[in-house]
Design a protein around this motif. Sequence first.
Motif, PDB file in Angstrom:
ATOM      1  N   GLY A 152       4.314  37.455 -31.065  1.00 28.42           N
ATOM      2  CA  GLY A 152       3.828  38.712 -29.773  1.00 28.42           C
ATOM      3  C   GLY A 152       3.067  39.594 -30.999  1.00 28.42           C
ATOM      4  N   ALA A 153       3.327  40.529 -32.061  1.00 31.06           N
ATOM      5  CA  ALA A 153       2.964  40.543 -32.995  1.00 31.06           C
ATOM      6  C   ALA A 153       1.899  39.975 -33.433  1.00 31.06           C
ATOM      7  CB  ALA A 153       3.226  41.179 -34.120  1.00 31.06           C
TER       8      ALA A 153
ATOM      9  N   TYR B 264      -2.391  32.191 -36.138  1.00 33.77           N
ATOM     10  CA  TYR B 264      -2.133  33.083 -37.156  1.00 33.77           C
ATOM     11  C   TYR B 264      -0.959  32.995 -36.978  1.00 33.77           C
ATOM     12  CZ  TYR B 264      -2.779  36.895 -34.370  1.00 33.77           C
ATOM     13  OH  TYR B 264      -2.959  38.425 -33.736  1.00 33.77           O
ATOM     14  N   TYR B 265      -0.281  32.834 -36.118  1.00 32.82           N
ATOM     15  CA  TYR B 265       1.493  32.450 -36.487  1.00 32.82           C
ATOM     16  C   TYR B 265       1.780  31.360 -36.539  1.00 32.82           C
ATOM     17  CZ  TYR B 265       6.114  32.296 -34.885  1.00 32.82           C
ATOM     18  OH  TYR B 265       7.355  32.319 -34.460  1.00 32.82           O
TER      19      TYR B 265
ATOM     20  N   LEU C 145      -5.702  41.776 -36.917  1.00 27.28           N
ATOM     21  CA  LEU C 145      -5.307  40.975 -35.463  1.00 27.28           C
ATOM     22  C   LEU C 145      -4.533  41.368 -35.606  1.00 27.28           C
ATOM     23  CD1 LEU C 145      -7.270  37.698 -35.822  1.00 27.28           C
ATOM     24  CD2 LEU C 145      -7.962  39.307 -34.714  1.00 27.28           C
ATOM     25  N   MET C 146      -3.514  41.373 -35.940  1.00 30.55           N
ATOM     26  CA  MET C 146      -1.878  41.983 -35.372  1.00 30.55           C
ATOM     27  C   MET C 146      -1.838  43.389 -35.967  1.00 30.55           C
ATOM     28  SD  MET C 146       0.086  40.106 -39.079  1.00 30.55           S
ATOM     29  CE  MET C 146       1.832  40.865 -37.909  1.00 30.55           C
ATOM     30  N   ASN C 147      -2.512  44.256 -36.320  1.00 34.74           N
ATOM     31  CA  ASN C 147      -2.719  45.724 -35.792  1.00 34.74           C
ATOM     32  C   ASN C 147      -3.502  46.420 -34.565  1.00 34.74           C
ATOM     33  OD1 ASN C 147      -1.823  46.622 -38.719  1.00 34.74           O
ATOM     34  ND2 ASN C 147      -3.843  46.589 -39.303  1.00 34.74           N
ATOM     35  N   ARG C 148      -4.586  45.134 -34.074  1.00 37.20           N
ATOM     36  CA  ARG C 148      -4.545  45.378 -32.860  1.00 37.20           C
ATOM     37  C   ARG C 148      -3.681  45.023 -31.589  1.00 37.20           C
ATOM     38  NH1 ARG C 148      -9.973  42.231 -31.926  1.00 37.20           N
ATOM     39  NH2 ARG C 148     -10.456  43.386 -34.632  1.00 37.20           N
ATOM     40  N   ASN C 149      -2.745  43.914 -32.040  1.00 37.21           N
ATOM     41  CA  ASN C 149      -2.026  43.944 -31.147  1.00 37.21           C
ATOM     42  C   ASN C 149      -0.706  44.901 -31.029  1.00 37.21           C
ATOM     43  OD1 ASN C 149      -3.565  41.541 -30.795  1.00 37.21           O
ATOM     44  ND2 ASN C 149      -1.734  39.899 -31.999  1.00 37.21           N
ATOM     45  N   VAL C 150      -0.467  45.522 -31.793  1.00 34.49           N
ATOM     46  CA  VAL C 150       0.386  46.236 -31.410  1.00 34.49           C
ATOM     47  C   VAL C 150       0.437  47.911 -31.373  1.00 34.49           C
ATOM     48  CG1 VAL C 150       1.513  47.862 -33.440  1.00 34.49           C
ATOM     49  CG2 VAL C 150       1.839  45.250 -33.715  1.00 34.49           C
ATOM     50  N   SER C 151      -1.308  47.955 -31.572  1.00 31.39           N
ATOM     51  CA  SER C 151      -1.514  49.043 -30.482  1.00 31.39           C
ATOM     52  C   SER C 151      -2.413  49.098 -29.456  1.00 31.39           C
ATOM     53  CB  SER C 151      -3.645  49.900 -31.703  1.00 31.39           C
ATOM     54  OG  SER C 151      -3.507  49.889 -33.382  1.00 31.39           O
ATOM     55  N   ARG C 152      -2.448  48.104 -28.968  1.00 31.42           N
ATOM     56  CA  ARG C 152      -2.539  47.637 -27.526  1.00 31.42           C
ATOM     57  C   ARG C 152      -1.160  47.890 -27.174  1.00 31.42           C
ATOM     58  NH1 ARG C 152      -3.821  42.495 -27.670  1.00 31.42           N
ATOM     59  NH2 ARG C 152      -6.240  43.533 -27.963  1.00 31.42           N
TER      60      ARG C 152
END
Length: 232
Positions: A102-103, A108-109, A221-228
């Motif tokens: 999810g994150a 990359y997962y 990319l992970m930080n972008r998902n978390v921020s979203r």
Amino acid sequence: MNAYLKETELLNYSHPTIQQLVHSRKWDRLPMKERILGIYNYVRDDVLFGYNRADDIPASEVLRDGYGQCNTKGVLFMALLRAVGVSCRMHGFTIDKKLQKGAMRGWYYRMSPREIVHSWVEVRYEDKWLNIEGFILDIPYLTKLQQKFGQCTGSFCGYGVATDNFQNPAVYWNESDTYVQKEGIVRDFGIYDSPDAFFFVHQQALSPLRKTIFRGVVRHLMNRNVSRIRRG
């Protein structure tokens, strides 16, 4: 107990930015419970959930980044605690990578190792050791997740969470243990005096190339998902 108050390369609590934070918040003048609670709430919510360039970075860098995950937030938490005379140590584990789904998504997962190095902090309080892990996710991020998956009232695993009580996880410190990823633990590496000692022995199972990809691409990319998710 001196080992649990020692300054190290990672727990660099003499750094000017850490000292400035401690003095501005007056944590060093508070009773023991309020010292721990104030630092805990700061690390949980003022330092946002996110992914730094590596696990083994000094506390001053985590503070400068303004975000972190289990290992890096733990480093900062420990440095702040030791700066005000609170004994603490690190307990190391691995967690199942499903906890990050999810994150972490897509290619990359799939490229990430099955088990991810994880830790929590053990804090000495009133002659006992408390397990402190609930600072990993900031409350705004966790709240948005709970709203997104409002139908889930029991166990939940993903997006940085692994708990058996998703709508009411033990993330508020009240002289007790706190957890938010405990249910994802696979292996127990035991207790270490410092994160320096832990990370000297245990590193993420990534090749040099994959480490470079993580630092340069994946974590962003992970930080972008978390921020979203945090924005809703």
